[in-house]
Every structure is written in C-alpha cells, then in structure tokens.
Design a protein around this motif. Sequence first.
Motif: not given
Lengths: 226, 293
Positions: A79, A83, A101, A105, A114, A150, A154, B3, B6-7, B208-211, B215
């Motif tokens: 996070r 990347p 977005v 999130r 955001i 993107r 972040r 959050s 919001y989601n 890969l984005l760390g979610a 989520f």
Amino acid sequence: MIEAKGVFLTYGDGTEALKDVNLKIEAGEIVYVTGPSGSGKTSLLKLIMGIEYPTEGYLKVMGQNMVREEASNIRRLRRRMGPVFQEFKLIRGRTALENVVLGMRFLGFPPKMIREEAKTALERVGLGHKAYSLVEKLSWGESQRVAIARAIARKPALILADEPTGNLDLKNALNILEILTSLRDERTSVIITTHATHLIEDVEEGKFVRVDNGIIQVERRGVLAI
Amino acid sequence: MRSTIYNIGYFLKEAKTIFKVDLLSNIFSILSIGLIFFILALVISGWGISNYVIGIIEKEAEINVYFREDMRDPDIIELIKEIESIEGIGKAVFVSQEEAYNRMVEILGSEAAILELFDENPFSPFIEVQIHIEEVDSILEELEKIEEVEHIRDNKRVIDRLQNIVFILKIIGLLAVVAVGISTLVVISHIIRQGIYNNREQINTLELLGAPEFFIGFPFFLEGLFLTIMGGLIASLLLVITIRYGYSQMGIALTFIPLPSKDILTNNMVIFIMASSGVLGAVGSLFGLMSSR
C-alpha cells in the motif's frame, strides 16, 4: 529504503533469475534498472514487491523483511508502493478515473479527497480529458499514463515502473520517462526498468543498475539534487 | 469504518458487476436455490402440519380402564380420583354399561343389529382416561398397580404407530434440512469460486496494489448473499401460492382434519426461509472465499 545482501532468486523450474544481488537504495533516489529481456529486471521488481521471495540472502524493503512468513505485512507494505506494471493491469469495464480511484480506496485517504486526487493525477499525466473514458478505449500510451496516474495518486514512498516505455514511440517514451523522473522527491524513490538503454543514455543523475544473466552491476551518475 | 462506509457503494456496484459477468449462470443459480428452498419449505410445512395434527390426536389419546364388577359407586368415584392423580393423566370419566352399548351402536351404524343377538348387554362399564401419549408406559405401569383394575385396553398399538409416524417425520424433516443446507452451501460456494475465477485478473491487480482481503472479498460475499436471498424470495412466493391452494383443496376434501392457521403457517415459513437463505448465503459465501484462497 531497500537493502539487499547476497540475494539469490531461483524459480521452481531451477532457473536462476538473480545471483548474489547486493544493492542499497536510499529514500528519494531514482534508479534505472537496465538489461536485455529475460536478464532479471522484472524478477528484481518482483522481489521488491513481495511477489517472489529470495531463495537465499537478505532483503529488506521499507523496514520489512521480505520473507514468505511475513506475507500479510507485505500486503500492507504494497500500500506504500505505486507500481506501474508492464502490462498496465488496468481494470476493464471501468473508466480511467475509476481505475485510479480504485487503487486509492483502501489506503485510508479521506473519502472527499480521493476523487479530487485521482483527477489531479490524471491531469498530471495529461489525461484529464480522458478521465471518463473506458480504459479499453484508450491507446497503449494513454493506458500507460493511466497506470502511472494510479501509481502517483496513491502518494507512495516507492514507485516501481516495469518497462514503462515498452512499445512506445520515442516521443511518448521520453514523455513517460520525464513524468516518472519528475515524481522523485525527498520522500519518494523511483525505480524504472527498461531494456531501451538509448532512452537513458543522456540521463545525468541517478543510480544505474545493469542486470545481465541475473548478475547486477551498479553505477552512479551525477549528484542527486533532492 | 469511514472508509468502509465510503466503499459501500463500490461494494454494491462490484457485486452487481460480478453478477452481470455471468448473468445466465447466476439466474439459473437463483432458480436452483429457489427450488431447493421451496422443497425444504414443503417438507418443513408438511412436518409442521403433521406435528400439529398429531399433537391434537395425542391430546385426545385415551385408554379404557376396566375394574372389578362388584365395585359400588362410591368405590368407583374413589378409583377415578386415584387414576386422575397419576402423572400424565388429564381426565378420567366413568362410562356406564348402557353408554358403552350405545357407543358401539353408533360405531357399528347400520350393522348395529348384530348386537340384538345378545340376550343382555355384553359390554362392561369402564373408566375412559385421557392421557399424555408420551407418558403412556409409566401410566400403564401405575394403573396395573391398582388392585381394583382388572384390565386395561390401552390402544398401545395405535399409540405406538402414531409415535413412530412422529419420529419418522422428524427424521425426514431433519434430513431434509441437512440436505438442503449442504446443497445450498455447495451451490453458493461454487458460484463464489466461479465468480472469483472470472474476476481473477482484477483480484490479482488489487492484491498487487495491497488491497486488504476484506476489500477484495466483500463484493463476492454480497453476491452470494444476493443470490440466496433472491432464491429465498422465489421459494417464499411459491410456498405462499402452494399453501393457499393446498388449504383450499384440503378444506374441501378433509374437513375433519384440524389444520394449523394458514396465516401463521405462511408467516412462520416465510420468516424461516428468508432467515435460512440469509444465513446459508453468508456461510456459503465465506466457504467459497476461503476455499478460493
């Protein structure tokens, strides 16, 4: 920020992707990783992102030991990264703005911020006017820039761009490199891999990591003005 | 927390997208789940109605106690009191020799003429005892201890058969609940796994984005819940129609059978189906998510 000591990476089929990597990257550095296709550039990024783990040696990224046992912490570590994947990994059926977005999130940004930050990031890469276009309708270069937006939005401590100039003409490739190098500041490091060495021949500042057959050589040019 | 709130919009939109990706398969899944719940609801309704009817029959279960013929009225009254004091006995009523004869005339109907072949009333007076059926064994044991009691006509075979029917219905109901529960869990978890497979690229990108796992997984959880709740609604609708039709038919054909209130049965079953669909949807979705890791 990143410290590797005697790192080896051998894949399950026995391929030795990286051999005895010793590398130190400080916060705020810009690093160009070059080498022919299949030399181990992407493998190095995979290690840094925790997609692969060292089969031998010691690797620490932003204070996190990169070992399989720490998988849940590594997800948290990601996070803090921005990347830019070689194949973009944009989510189809969504607009450029929705893709940016979506990458934000779960990062704990205030909800009101955001969308605004996502729009700003798209404008920064020159795609403000394509915010509401579906990503499958965008050109290769535009998709690349959405992926960069993107990553920027972040607000990461580390930007990792894997072959961001691949398949782009010279003008667009230089434009992408310019955007990526401009992201470096005192708290953000940028690592860019490319096999197109001619694109960075004239670059005067940064750390240059040459990967060949899994072995790396590090060269430093100029003094980074942070 | 902020959050997550919001989601919520995103999670719902994602669940909708996942549903649309495999639309036809999901529609068939809803219908299958609806039919599974409908079958379950029918079995449970049948079980409920049978239990109700048997309960009423049980309440009216009787045994006849015959006593020594030389007993005088005050002794008979004492005997009735003694019988009524036994646990599990509701009411004990004296049936005279004449009444016993008249009852048989009523039972035999047009064939009652056969009784005229007897020179005198062949029936003996007895005490009619209402009992709680589940305590029949202990009641018989207690009655046999009373000296004045000569013979007991306990209808035990009938009572035992009733108890067997209740037992079998309970087992069938239980098996149906277990079978439907497992089927629903398997169907839902399979659908979730399929949804995860169809969206594997997006999931991979988010990882890969760390979610966080929550989520990534929550939209799939919502999809599973939506499918079962829709299935539950279809089952409820079919059940309401079936109960209405069934009651109107039974009201004509089996007027003598006491049925539970139609509205109470319908309401209870709809609440049960919707609650089960929610719980099974949630559990099935969690299974699907866990098995896809």
